[in-house]
Motif scaffolding. Structure first.
Motif, short mmCIF file in Angstrom:
data_model
loop_
_atom_site.label_atom_id
_atom_site.label_comp_id
_atom_site.label_asym_id
_atom_site.label_seq_id
_atom_site.Cartn_x
_atom_site.Cartn_y
_atom_site.Cartn_z
N UNK A 20 0.85 -1.32 -0.01
CA UNK A 20 0.03 0.08 0.13
C UNK A 20 1.04 1.16 0.11
N UNK A 21 2.01 1.38 0.63
CA UNK A 21 2.74 2.43 0.95
C UNK A 21 3.59 2.58 -0.56
N UNK A 22 3.98 1.50 -1.08
CA UNK A 22 4.53 1.77 -2.42
C UNK A 22 3.60 2.20 -3.58
N UNK A 23 2.24 1.73 -3.13
CA UNK A 23 1.29 2.18 -4.37
C UNK A 23 0.99 3.66 -4.24
N UNK A 24 0.90 4.11 -2.98
CA UNK A 24 0.82 5.58 -2.68
C UNK A 24 2.11 6.37 -3.14
#
Length: 144
Positions: A20-24
């Protein structure tokens, strides 16, 4: 019956959070790049130097220096990417800030980074879903 710990669930949640962090981060970088390109002007730049160096991990990295002109004034700087098909003398599109032409990006400036982040994100999300699924299945087996 074999006791199943909460490790797969915790592991899945951790990997989901990382994905999720990488997606953001990937979306934020992409939005920043798109916004810059929408407000920037374009010109053609020329690659004037490509040099290689070995980093601390022993990997070969490249510095690509580009020159371009805006209103007769020459600007130069490094691109933040390199392709093996690049050669000195090649031309490419440069997007620059009209108020500060030394603030520029190349046509493909962050595309490689975004693709890598998106790929890693999906791998991590798929992996976390498998961990969560296994955790649920194993915990259901424990209850029966």
């Amino acid at each position: 019956m074999k006791k199943v710990g909460s490790f797969p669930l915790i592991f899945g949640i951790i990997f989901f959070a990382i994905g999720l962090i990488l997606a953001i981060v990937g979306v934020a970088v992409h939005i920043n790049d798109v916004n810059f390109k929408e407000s920037a002007l374009t010109t053609t730049g020329t690659i004037v130097d490509i040099s290689s160096y070995t980093d601390s991990d022993g990997d070969t990295d490249y510095n690509v220096v580009i020159e371009f002109r805006v209103n007769g004034k020459k600007y130069s700087g490094r691109l933040n990417y390199y392709y093996s098909s690049m050669y000195e003398g090649d031309s490419l599109t440069i997007y620059y800030d009209p108020d500060n032409p030394s603030d520029f990006i190349g046509e493909d400036s962050v595309t490689g980074i975004i693709v890598l982040i998106i790929f890693i994100k999906y791998v991590l999300i798929i992996y976390c879903c498998v961990c969560l699924y296994l955790s649920i299945i194993l915990n259901n087996e424990k209850l029966t």
